[in-house]
Design a protein around this motif. Structure first.
Motif, PDB file in Angstrom:
ATOM      1  N   VAL A  92       0.852  -1.201   0.000  1.00 25.44           N
ATOM      2  CA  VAL A  92       0.000   0.000   0.000  1.00 25.44           C
ATOM      3  C   VAL A  92       0.889   1.252   0.000  1.00 25.44           C
ATOM      4  CG1 VAL A  92      -1.819   1.242   1.220  1.00 25.44           C
ATOM      5  CG2 VAL A  92      -1.794  -1.275   1.253  1.00 25.44           C
ATOM      6  N   ARG A  93       0.619   2.156  -0.949  1.00 24.75           N
ATOM      7  CA  ARG A  93       1.332   3.443  -0.992  1.00 24.75           C
ATOM      8  C   ARG A  93       0.474   4.551  -0.380  1.00 24.75           C
ATOM      9  NH1 ARG A  93       5.508   2.852  -4.892  1.00 24.75           N
ATOM     10  NH2 ARG A  93       6.474   0.914  -4.211  1.00 24.75           N
ATOM     11  N   ALA A  94      -0.835   4.444  -0.557  1.00 20.66           N
ATOM     12  CA  ALA A  94      -1.738   5.437   0.034  1.00 20.66           C
ATOM     13  C   ALA A  94      -3.078   4.766   0.291  1.00 20.66           C
ATOM     14  CB  ALA A  94      -1.918   6.638  -0.899  1.00 20.66           C
ATOM     15  N   SER A  95      -3.752   5.233   1.340  1.00 23.80           N
ATOM     16  CA  SER A  95      -5.106   4.748   1.630  1.00 23.80           C
ATOM     17  C   SER A  95      -5.935   5.965   2.012  1.00 23.80           C
ATOM     18  CB  SER A  95      -5.086   3.711   2.762  1.00 23.80           C
ATOM     19  OG  SER A  95      -4.571   4.280   3.948  1.00 23.80           O
ATOM     20  N   SER A  96      -7.255   5.789   2.126  1.00 21.78           N
ATOM     21  CA  SER A  96      -8.074   6.930   2.572  1.00 21.78           C
ATOM     22  C   SER A  96      -9.159   6.443   3.505  1.00 21.78           C
ATOM     23  CB  SER A  96      -8.646   7.708   1.380  1.00 21.78           C
ATOM     24  OG  SER A  96      -9.759   7.034   0.840  1.00 21.78           O
ATOM     25  N   LEU A  97      -9.589   7.364   4.381  1.00 22.61           N
ATOM     26  CA  LEU A  97     -10.592   7.018   5.388  1.00 22.61           C
ATOM     27  C   LEU A  97     -11.998   7.239   4.847  1.00 22.61           C
ATOM     28  CD1 LEU A  97      -7.977   7.619   7.138  1.00 22.61           C
ATOM     29  CD2 LEU A  97      -9.549   8.169   8.989  1.00 22.61           C
ATOM     30  N   ASN A  98     -12.931   6.476   5.402  1.00 18.18           N
ATOM     31  CA  ASN A  98     -14.356   6.661   5.113  1.00 18.18           C
ATOM     32  C   ASN A  98     -15.124   6.601   6.426  1.00 18.18           C
ATOM     33  OD1 ASN A  98     -14.637   6.498   2.030  1.00 18.18           O
ATOM     34  ND2 ASN A  98     -13.324   4.746   2.515  1.00 18.18           N
ATOM     35  N   HIS A  99     -16.329   7.112   6.413  1.00 21.65           N
ATOM     36  CA  HIS A  99     -17.174   7.018   7.596  1.00 21.65           C
ATOM     37  C   HIS A  99     -17.338   5.552   8.016  1.00 21.65           C
ATOM     38  CE1 HIS A  99     -19.444   9.932  10.007  1.00 21.65           C
ATOM     39  NE2 HIS A  99     -20.021   8.840  10.456  1.00 21.65           N
ATOM     40  N   HIS A 100     -17.261   4.655   7.035  1.00 23.41           N
ATOM     41  CA  HIS A 100     -17.357   3.220   7.306  1.00 23.41           C
ATOM     42  C   HIS A 100     -16.373   2.776   8.393  1.00 23.41           C
ATOM     43  CE1 HIS A 100     -16.611  -1.083   6.558  1.00 23.41           C
ATOM     44  NE2 HIS A 100     -17.846  -1.113   6.111  1.00 23.41           N
ATOM     45  N   ASP A 101     -15.176   3.383   8.413  1.00 22.38           N
ATOM     46  CA  ASP A 101     -14.169   2.971   9.402  1.00 22.38           C
ATOM     47  C   ASP A 101     -14.628   3.307  10.820  1.00 22.38           C
ATOM     48  OD1 ASP A 101     -12.362   2.139   7.291  1.00 22.38           O
ATOM     49  OD2 ASP A 101     -12.083   4.269   6.897  1.00 22.38           O
ATOM     50  N   LEU A 102     -15.359   4.420  10.957  1.00 26.06           N
ATOM     51  CA  LEU A 102     -15.915   4.767  12.283  1.00 26.06           C
ATOM     52  C   LEU A 102     -17.054   3.829  12.644  1.00 26.06           C
ATOM     53  CD1 LEU A 102     -16.139   8.678  12.389  1.00 26.06           C
ATOM     54  CD2 LEU A 102     -14.631   7.190  13.721  1.00 26.06           C
ATOM     55  N   TRP A 103     -17.911   3.518  11.645  1.00 28.66           N
ATOM     56  CA  TRP A 103     -19.006   2.560  11.909  1.00 28.66           C
ATOM     57  C   TRP A 103     -18.407   1.243  12.406  1.00 28.66           C
ATOM     58  CZ3 TRP A 103     -23.098   5.165  12.491  1.00 28.66           C
ATOM     59  CH2 TRP A 103     -23.646   6.033  11.541  1.00 28.66           C
ATOM     60  N   SER A 104     -17.329   0.782  11.775  1.00 30.80           N
ATOM     61  CA  SER A 104     -16.715  -0.496  12.180  1.00 30.80           C
ATOM     62  C   SER A 104     -16.290  -0.439  13.640  1.00 30.80           C
ATOM     63  CB  SER A 104     -15.499  -0.805  11.303  1.00 30.80           C
ATOM     64  OG  SER A 104     -15.892  -0.927   9.965  1.00 30.80           O
ATOM     65  N   LEU A 105     -15.631   0.654  14.040  1.00 26.84           N
ATOM     66  CA  LEU A 105     -15.182   0.779  15.434  1.00 26.84           C
ATOM     67  C   LEU A 105     -16.367   0.853  16.399  1.00 26.84           C
ATOM     68  CD1 LEU A 105     -12.285   3.319  14.810  1.00 26.84           C
ATOM     69  CD2 LEU A 105     -12.008   1.029  15.799  1.00 26.84           C
ATOM     70  N   ARG A 106     -17.522   1.268  15.876  1.00 27.05           N
ATOM     71  CA  ARG A 106     -18.741   1.295  16.707  1.00 27.05           C
ATOM     72  C   ARG A 106     -19.431  -0.070  16.741  1.00 27.05           C
ATOM     73  NH1 ARG A 106     -19.936   6.718  14.296  1.00 27.05           N
ATOM     74  NH2 ARG A 106     -19.497   8.196  15.970  1.00 27.05           N
ATOM     75  N   GLY A 107     -18.945  -1.008  15.925  1.00 24.92           N
ATOM     76  CA  GLY A 107     -19.535  -2.350  15.920  1.00 24.92           C
ATOM     77  C   GLY A 107     -20.608  -2.542  14.873  1.00 24.92           C
ATOM     78  N   VAL A 108     -20.756  -1.583  13.959  1.00 22.54           N
ATOM     79  CA  VAL A 108     -21.732  -1.751  12.871  1.00 22.54           C
ATOM     80  C   VAL A 108     -21.050  -2.578  11.776  1.00 22.54           C
ATOM     81  CG1 VAL A 108     -23.173  -0.575  11.164  1.00 22.54           C
ATOM     82  CG2 VAL A 108     -22.778   0.476  13.415  1.00 22.54           C
ATOM     83  N   GLY A 109     -21.553  -3.797  11.568  1.00 27.91           N
ATOM     84  CA  GLY A 109     -20.966  -4.669  10.537  1.00 27.91           C
ATOM     85  C   GLY A 109     -19.695  -5.370  10.980  1.00 27.91           C
ATOM     86  N   LEU A 110     -19.304  -5.203  12.228  1.00 27.27           N
ATOM     87  CA  LEU A 110     -18.088  -5.849  12.738  1.00 27.27           C
ATOM     88  C   LEU A 110     -18.365  -6.349  14.149  1.00 27.27           C
ATOM     89  CD1 LEU A 110     -15.077  -6.401  12.024  1.00 27.27           C
ATOM     90  CD2 LEU A 110     -14.526  -4.275  13.223  1.00 27.27           C
ATOM     91  N   GLY A 111     -18.153  -7.650  14.362  1.00 31.41           N
ATOM     92  CA  GLY A 111     -18.420  -8.235  15.675  1.00 31.41           C
ATOM     93  C   GLY A 111     -17.150  -8.377  16.494  1.00 31.41           C
ATOM     94  N   ALA A 112     -17.307  -8.436  17.822  1.00 32.23           N
ATOM     95  CA  ALA A 112     -16.152  -8.560  18.721  1.00 32.23           C
ATOM     96  C   ALA A 112     -15.367  -9.837  18.420  1.00 32.23           C
ATOM     97  CB  ALA A 112     -16.635  -8.548  20.169  1.00 32.23           C
ATOM     98  N   ASP A 113     -16.081 -10.890  17.906  1.00 34.61           N
ATOM     99  CA  ASP A 113     -15.400 -12.157  17.617  1.00 34.61           C
ATOM    100  C   ASP A 113     -14.482 -12.059  16.395  1.00 34.61           C
ATOM    101  OD1 ASP A 113     -17.728 -11.689  16.139  1.00 34.61           O
ATOM    102  OD2 ASP A 113     -17.954 -13.806  15.632  1.00 34.61           O
ATOM    103  N   GLN A 114     -14.569 -10.939  15.648  1.00 35.31           N
ATOM    104  CA  GLN A 114     -13.726 -10.802  14.452  1.00 35.31           C
ATOM    105  C   GLN A 114     -12.454  -9.992  14.739  1.00 35.31           C
ATOM    106  OE1 GLN A 114     -17.413  -9.335  12.486  1.00 35.31           O
ATOM    107  NE2 GLN A 114     -16.355 -10.050  10.666  1.00 35.31           N
ATOM    108  N   LEU A 115     -12.275  -9.550  15.968  1.00 36.54           N
ATOM    109  CA  LEU A 115     -11.145  -8.685  16.297  1.00 36.54           C
ATOM    110  C   LEU A 115      -9.885  -9.516  16.562  1.00 36.54           C
ATOM    111  CD1 LEU A 115     -12.985  -6.171  18.659  1.00 36.54           C
ATOM    112  CD2 LEU A 115     -12.676  -6.075  16.182  1.00 36.54           C
ATOM    113  N   PRO A 116      -8.700  -8.968  16.327  1.00 37.75           N
ATOM    114  CA  PRO A 116      -8.460  -7.648  15.758  1.00 37.75           C
ATOM    115  C   PRO A 116      -8.755  -7.636  14.257  1.00 37.75           C
ATOM    116  CG  PRO A 116      -6.390  -8.806  16.018  1.00 37.75           C
ATOM    117  CD  PRO A 116      -7.447  -9.706  16.582  1.00 37.75           C
ATOM    118  N   MET A 117      -9.282  -6.514  13.770  1.00 36.33           N
ATOM    119  CA  MET A 117      -9.587  -6.373  12.348  1.00 36.33           C
ATOM    120  C   MET A 117      -8.877  -5.123  11.814  1.00 36.33           C
ATOM    121  SD  MET A 117     -11.000  -7.251   9.506  1.00 36.33           S
ATOM    122  CE  MET A 117     -12.272  -8.478   9.774  1.00 36.33           C
ATOM    123  N   ILE A 118      -8.066  -5.326  10.792  1.00 36.42           N
ATOM    124  CA  ILE A 118      -7.423  -4.182  10.137  1.00 36.42           C
ATOM    125  C   ILE A 118      -8.492  -3.379   9.415  1.00 36.42           C
ATOM    126  CG2 ILE A 118      -5.722  -3.430   8.426  1.00 36.42           C
ATOM    127  CD1 ILE A 118      -4.144  -6.004   9.033  1.00 36.42           C
TER     128      ILE A 118
END
Ligand code: NAP
Length: 321
Positions: free
Chosen positions: A37-63
């Motif tokens: 990876v040379r560059a990446s960008s953030l989306n609101h989706h990344d905040l939703w993930s940290l809030r647990g929307v679409g991502l469960g505790a059993d999947q952690l750690p998740m890049i």
């Protein structure tokens, strides 16, 4: 490898669960390609993930991270298409089992990301890695909302709600490049000034428009939806891809049937649409709006800025510094 990942879920304080540090590369299918990876960008989706929307505790750690541009293991410069789905039907976005990078498989906020080889789209030389890394989620979503789902006519008119956001600034820029008259609302006077420099007519939320529009671009949700319904012309389309400010909107059904409005959902875009978008940006000399760029090790500061809601355009992580 260095990665920005979710180590815990916290619906109220999402950044509490964010870690930036060394992580062993997670398991991925052997036949996938590796991209430095040379560059990446953030989306609101990344905040939703940290809030647990679409991502469960059993999947952690998740890049975290959906968007990246980089160099593939065969030396080609690529943009990573983030939808992992079955394109059998011709449209992987309608595969009920589709996921986005960082939902089931590790995301792009790392030194390396792995993805199916067909997900690697050649990066045009005209676009920098940082510019290309802004396109696969927010810009692709806006492109599909306007063209495929919104069926924006030539010489059409568009209203973009919440104009400061990543999808919204993309919709304004793409709408203008398509020749549309673009109206855009934002709560923030400074963002309204900036959106006007992109060629849009900037308005306060809820303001009366000089004309009704063919297409409304909705990512805000409950806070703006009633206004969106009022601004569409008979036969117009309200295209919805997000609900940042609440997903339970009030809909006056009389307006929907009497004006024959279409309320249309839209999610991401296909791999072919991403390739089309890259070519479109080159042909129109169009470049993504970048709010700010952070060194990859400073990813937490980028997340803080995203959460602040102050952002105008995209937040980029430079993985080369
Ligand atoms: N379905 C998909 O494929 C897809 C793809 C990408 C994004 N999305 C969704 O689309 C939404 C936007 O994503 P993004 O990455 O563009 O987010 P973002 O950059 O964080 O932008 C959010 C924008 O929403 C507006 N907003 C927030 N709260 C508001 C409120 N109470 N009233 C009015 N406006 C408000 C703000 O506009 P102003 O400050 O200018 O008013 C802000 O700029 C998110 O919900 C995201 O999950 C969906």
């Amino acid at each position: 490898m260095l990665a920005a990942y979710a180590r815990a879920i916290n619906p109220d304080n999402p950044l509490d669960g964010l870690a930036v540090g060394e992580l062993d590369p997670p398991q991925t299918p052997d036949d996938w390609a590796t991209v430095e990876v040379r560059a990446s960008s953030l989306n609101h989706h990344d905040l939703w993930s940290l809030r647990g929307v679409g991502l469960g505790a059993d999947q952690l750690p998740m890049i975290l991270g959906c968007d990246a541009a980089g160099v593939a293991d065969d030396g080609t410069e690529v943009v990573v298409y983030p939808v992992i789905g079955d394109p059998g039907t011709g449209d992987e976005t309608v595969d009920p089992k589709r996921t986005l990078l960082s939902e089931k498989w590790p995301g792009t906020f790392a030194e390396r990301v792995r993805a199916p080889r067909r997900s690697l789209v050649p990066k045009p030389g005209e676009l920098s890695f940082a510019e290309a890394a802004c396109l696969p989620t927010a810009w692709l979503t806006a492109y599909r909302m306007l063209r495929t789902r919104g069926r924006l006519p030539d010489d059409g008119a568009v209203l973009v709600q919440g104009a400061g956001g990543g999808v919204a600034t993309a919709a304004v820029a793409i709408g203008r490049a398509l020749g549309a008259r673009v109206y855009a609302t934002s709560r923030d006077p400074a963002k309204r000034d900036r959106i006007a420099t992109l060629g849009a007519t900037a308005l306060e939320p809820g303001a009366r428009l000089p004309e009704r529009v063919d297409v409304v671009i909705e990512t805000v949700g409950a806070a703006t939806f009633e206004h969106s319904l009022k601004c569409a012309k008979p036969g117009g389309r309200i295209v919805v891809s997000g609900a940042t400010a609440g997903h339970l909107a009030t809909v006056d059904l009389r307006r929907v049937y009497f004006l024959q409005l279409e309320i249309v959902g839209s999610t991401m875009g296909t791999r072919d649409e991403l390739a089309e978008l890259l070519a479109f940006c080159v042909a129109k000399d169009l470049r993504p709006l970048v709010d700010s760029t952070f060194a990859f090790a400073e990813a937490r500061a980028a997340f803080e800025r995203l959460e602040s809601g102050e952002v105008f355009g995209k937040l980029v992580l430079d993985h080369t510094r």
